[in-house]
Design a protein around this motif. Structure first.
Motif, PDB file in Angstrom:
ATOM      1  N   PRO A 100       0.095 -46.478  46.465  1.00  0.00           N
ATOM      2  CA  PRO A 100       1.127 -46.355  45.427  1.00  0.00           C
ATOM      3  C   PRO A 100       0.550 -46.516  44.032  1.00  0.00           C
ATOM      4  O   PRO A 100      -0.152 -47.484  43.745  1.00  0.00           O
ATOM      5  CB  PRO A 100       2.103 -47.485  45.766  1.00  0.00           C
ATOM      6  N   GLN A 101       0.842 -45.567  43.170  1.00  0.00           N
ATOM      7  CA  GLN A 101       0.433 -45.645  41.772  1.00  0.00           C
ATOM      8  C   GLN A 101       1.531 -46.246  40.902  1.00  0.00           C
ATOM      9  O   GLN A 101       1.318 -46.485  39.713  1.00  0.00           O
ATOM     10  CB  GLN A 101       0.068 -44.247  41.256  1.00  0.00           C
ATOM     11  N   GLY A 102       2.691 -46.445  41.460  1.00  0.00           N
ATOM     12  CA  GLY A 102       3.788 -47.073  40.751  1.00  0.00           C
ATOM     13  C   GLY A 102       4.918 -47.353  41.715  1.00  0.00           C
ATOM     14  O   GLY A 102       5.102 -46.631  42.705  1.00  0.00           O
ATOM     15  N   LEU A 103       5.660 -48.423  41.462  1.00  0.00           N
ATOM     16  CA  LEU A 103       6.816 -48.754  42.292  1.00  0.00           C
ATOM     17  C   LEU A 103       7.878 -49.376  41.397  1.00  0.00           C
ATOM     18  O   LEU A 103       7.570 -50.024  40.403  1.00  0.00           O
ATOM     19  CB  LEU A 103       6.415 -49.731  43.395  1.00  0.00           C
ATOM     20  N   LEU A 104       9.128 -49.145  41.751  1.00  0.00           N
ATOM     21  CA  LEU A 104      10.226 -49.673  40.940  1.00  0.00           C
ATOM     22  C   LEU A 104      11.492 -49.707  41.775  1.00  0.00           C
ATOM     23  O   LEU A 104      11.837 -48.727  42.439  1.00  0.00           O
ATOM     24  CB  LEU A 104      10.452 -48.795  39.703  1.00  0.00           C
ATOM     25  N   SER A 105      12.180 -50.837  41.728  1.00  0.00           N
ATOM     26  CA  SER A 105      13.510 -50.940  42.300  1.00  0.00           C
ATOM     27  C   SER A 105      14.511 -50.801  41.162  1.00  0.00           C
ATOM     28  O   SER A 105      14.394 -51.467  40.134  1.00  0.00           O
ATOM     29  CB  SER A 105      13.691 -52.291  42.993  1.00  0.00           C
ATOM     30  N   LEU A 106      15.482 -49.909  41.340  1.00  0.00           N
ATOM     31  CA  LEU A 106      16.578 -49.751  40.379  1.00  0.00           C
ATOM     32  C   LEU A 106      17.872 -49.635  41.169  1.00  0.00           C
ATOM     33  O   LEU A 106      18.061 -48.672  41.917  1.00  0.00           O
ATOM     34  CB  LEU A 106      16.376 -48.506  39.511  1.00  0.00           C
ATOM     35  N   GLY A 137       2.097 -45.530  37.141  1.00  0.00           N
ATOM     36  CA  GLY A 137       3.123 -46.392  36.586  1.00  0.00           C
ATOM     37  C   GLY A 137       4.548 -45.873  36.668  1.00  0.00           C
ATOM     38  O   GLY A 137       4.817 -44.691  36.432  1.00  0.00           O
ATOM     39  N   LEU A 138       5.461 -46.782  37.026  1.00  0.00           N
ATOM     40  CA  LEU A 138       6.908 -46.555  36.981  1.00  0.00           C
ATOM     41  C   LEU A 138       7.542 -47.744  36.263  1.00  0.00           C
ATOM     42  O   LEU A 138       7.106 -48.882  36.452  1.00  0.00           O
ATOM     43  CB  LEU A 138       7.509 -46.467  38.389  1.00  0.00           C
ATOM     44  N   ALA A 139       8.570 -47.485  35.478  1.00  0.00           N
ATOM     45  CA  ALA A 139       9.257 -48.582  34.789  1.00  0.00           C
ATOM     46  C   ALA A 139      10.645 -48.140  34.387  1.00  0.00           C
ATOM     47  O   ALA A 139      10.930 -46.947  34.248  1.00  0.00           O
ATOM     48  CB  ALA A 139       8.466 -49.032  33.555  1.00  0.00           C
ATOM     49  N   ALA A 140      11.519 -49.123  34.184  1.00  0.00           N
ATOM     50  CA  ALA A 140      12.881 -48.855  33.710  1.00  0.00           C
ATOM     51  C   ALA A 140      12.937 -49.101  32.210  1.00  0.00           C
ATOM     52  O   ALA A 140      12.484 -50.143  31.725  1.00  0.00           O
ATOM     53  CB  ALA A 140      13.876 -49.760  34.428  1.00  0.00           C
ATOM     54  N   TRP A 141      13.510 -48.156  31.496  1.00  0.00           N
ATOM     55  CA  TRP A 141      13.671 -48.264  30.044  1.00  0.00           C
ATOM     56  C   TRP A 141      15.158 -48.270  29.718  1.00  0.00           C
ATOM     57  O   TRP A 141      15.909 -47.391  30.159  1.00  0.00           O
ATOM     58  CB  TRP A 141      12.962 -47.103  29.358  1.00  0.00           C
ATOM     59  N   LEU A 142      15.576 -49.281  28.957  1.00  0.00           N
ATOM     60  CA  LEU A 142      16.965 -49.385  28.509  1.00  0.00           C
ATOM     61  C   LEU A 142      17.000 -49.098  27.012  1.00  0.00           C
ATOM     62  O   LEU A 142      16.796 -50.006  26.197  1.00  0.00           O
ATOM     63  CB  LEU A 142      17.533 -50.779  28.789  1.00  0.00           C
ATOM     64  N   PRO A 143      17.244 -47.849  26.601  1.00  0.00           N
ATOM     65  CA  PRO A 143      17.247 -47.532  25.164  1.00  0.00           C
ATOM     66  C   PRO A 143      18.288 -48.322  24.384  1.00  0.00           C
ATOM     67  O   PRO A 143      18.149 -48.520  23.176  1.00  0.00           O
ATOM     68  CB  PRO A 143      17.556 -46.028  25.140  1.00  0.00           C
ATOM     69  N   GLY A 144      19.335 -48.781  25.077  1.00  0.00           N
ATOM     70  CA  GLY A 144      20.377 -49.556  24.411  1.00  0.00           C
ATOM     71  C   GLY A 144      20.079 -51.044  24.327  1.00  0.00           C
ATOM     72  O   GLY A 144      20.937 -51.824  23.910  1.00  0.00           O
ATOM     73  N   GLY A 145      18.890 -51.456  24.713  1.00  0.00           N
ATOM     74  CA  GLY A 145      18.535 -52.867  24.659  1.00  0.00           C
ATOM     75  C   GLY A 145      18.811 -53.562  25.969  1.00  0.00           C
ATOM     76  O   GLY A 145      18.253 -53.213  27.000  1.00  0.00           O
ATOM     77  N   ASP A 146      19.706 -54.554  25.941  1.00  0.00           N
ATOM     78  CA  ASP A 146      19.967 -55.350  27.143  1.00  0.00           C
ATOM     79  C   ASP A 146      21.050 -54.772  28.035  1.00  0.00           C
ATOM     80  O   ASP A 146      21.355 -55.324  29.086  1.00  0.00           O
ATOM     81  CB  ASP A 146      20.356 -56.787  26.747  1.00  0.00           C
TER      82      ASP A 146
END
Length: 487
Positions: free
Chosen positions: A272-278, A326-335
């Motif tokens: 795995p080159q990236g993992l993410l739970s959403l 890489g995998l990641a979650a981005w929240l453009p609205g902040g929190d």
């Protein structure tokens, strides 16, 4: 290109309890495999309640966060990245560069020893790709995945691999270590005055957790929408059985030392080159530097089923090296979790040159835009021998609409000799060639007026017209009506 569960490429394995995994199971040796197998069903705690409820459509045309950016270690490939959603900044993890000498070291340390020892470089960047500062970390891991958690009083904590084992600087390339624990440490920028790194065994600066004793490849990622931490683990050698188990925990409880999983699932897949739970889904990012095998796979925590698998093919404009990283979650609205974006990265470059960073995103499944965008503007389709396009040049372009890709064509061709059977019309430019056969219909001549013929658009770029007979040969074909889904 998206594959569904019923299609080729999936291997369903007899169900096993993850607790029954053994230390070493002989298996395939290739790291190039694109196979993704479910090993047993998923399991979730009955109280598992999250948003968003739907999985991301990974076949959606991606947007761009960073393109051609460089972290502090310009010669080193990206390993993974994570977002500080409060400050809207991105953190990038790399292996610590070649020949850096830190305080307390007898001399410059070669890259092979940094890689094998689990030494890392973490850069803090803005969303324009500018490096703000960076820090060095020694004896942590390979940087396969990590998380960034904002602190109440300002700044962030890094949650990453810890207690690395098995690195070997004598192999070519140097074998990276695999973590056996989870580490957390505050992000503290490097200072030229002290020239120090944070050491993984420094108990005054690093907290270590051992939630899965005996496991290797312990790689964490954080879901900011649910405040949960996911751990990937493996039993056995990296490139033998390739059996990985994923566990999900409540992050607040994990901080206190209580690591009770709320979900678990096992899969067999490439490194795995990236993992993410959403939410209720787990995403896996796989692919190697030079092979055309980048896949983003979505699986359900509830059932362990593969819901979607999307192939991201190389295109002629890609660099010699393009590695899924890489995998990641981005929240453009902040929190707030509304508008969350699923981000995936590539490390790109050429042998002996700097390694750039590209980060793209798939938007919130509840917020698909109806915006139309031109992805590749009008390009000339090269005519085959005996095909005349002077009256109206044959052209094609690629657009996206509501996240879907469509190929448009225009122009009329006339044939020097009337065609019977399958006729080669021309060749699409490389950036417009589909990954699978596309079939559509186009107007053509007919002795009693107009008719249609079958038109094939092939993965090698070939454009073909079919359907002519001796009684009804083709002398011209018009392509203005071509607007077809493209993948």
């Amino acid at each position: 290109m998206t594959e569904r569960m019923a299609l080729a490429g999936y291997q369903f394995v007899a169900s096993v309890d993850p607790a029954d995994e053994v230390d070493s199971i002989p298996g395939q040796e290739s790291t190039e495999s694109t196979e993704f197998a479910v090993v047993g069903g998923g399991w979730v705690d009955p109280g598992f309640s999250v948003l968003p409820p739907d999985p991301f459509d990974t076949a959606h045309v991606p947007g761009v966060v960073l393109q051609g950016a460089f972290a502090q270690g310009r010669r080193n490939v990206l390993q993974s990245f994570a977002f500080d959603n409060r400050a809207q900044q991105i953190y990038v993890m790399q292996v610590l560069p070649n020949n850096v000498r830190l305080s307390g070291e007898s001399g410059p340390v070669p890259y092979a020893h940094r890689r094998a020892g689990g030494d890392l470089l973490c850069s803090r960047m803005d969303l324009n790709g500018r490096v703000l500062d960076f820090m060095y970390l020694r004896r942590f891991g390979h940087g396969t995945s990590f998380g960034v958690v904002p602190k109440a009083g300002g700044g962030v904590d890094l949650w990453l691999e810890g207690v690395p084992r098995g690195g070997d600087p004598t192999t070519s390339p140097a074998r990276p270590p695999e973590a056996t624990a989870v580490a957390t440490t505050p992000y503290e920028p490097w200072s030229s005055t002290t020239n120090k790194a944070v050491d993984g065994d420094d108990a005054s600066r690093v907290r270590l957790f051992h939630p899965l004793p005996g496991k290797t490849f312990v790689a964490p990622s954080i879901d900011p929408t649910t405040n949960r931490i996911c751990l990937a683990t493996r039993v056995g050698p990296a490139h033998s059985d390739r059996l990985y188990t994923y566990y999900l925990y409540d992050l607040d409880k994990a901080r206190t030392g209580t690591w009770t999983p709320v979900a678990r699932a096992s899969f067999r897949h490439a490194y795995p080159q990236g993992l993410l739970s959403l939410g209720r889904y787990i995403y896996h990012w796989t692919g190697s530097p030079t092979a055309d095998n980048a896949y983003l796979t979505t699986a359900s925590w509830d059932t362990g089923e593969i819901v979607q698998r999307t192939f991201f093919p190389r295109v002629p404009a890609d660099d010699q090296i393009r590695e899924a990283e890489g995998l990641a979650a981005w929240l453009p609205g902040g929190d707030t979790a509304r508008g969350v974006r699923l981000c995936f990265g590539f490390g790109t470059g050429r042998t002996g040159a700097d390694r750039a960073i590209t980060v793209k995103y798939v938007p919130d499944p509840t917020g698909t835009s109806l915006e139309a965008r031109v992805l590749v503007d009008w390009q000339v389709v090269s005519p085959a021998a005996g095909v005349d396009t002077r009256a109206q040049p044959l052209r094609a372009r690629l657009i996206s609409l509501a996240g879907n890709r469509y190929l448009h064509m225009s122009g009329t061709v006339t044939l020097a000799e009337e065609s019977v059977g399958l006729r080669h019309i021309g060749t699409l430019p490389a950036e417009l060639r589909p990954s699978r056969l596309i079939v559509t219909n186009c107007p053509r001549n007919h002795r009693s007026g107009h008719s249609v013929c079958r038109v094939e658009l092939r993965p090698d770029g070939g454009v073909y017209a079919d359907g002519a007979t001796r009684e009804r040969p083709i002398s011209w074909v018009q392509f203005d009506n071509v607007s077809t889904a493209w993948a």
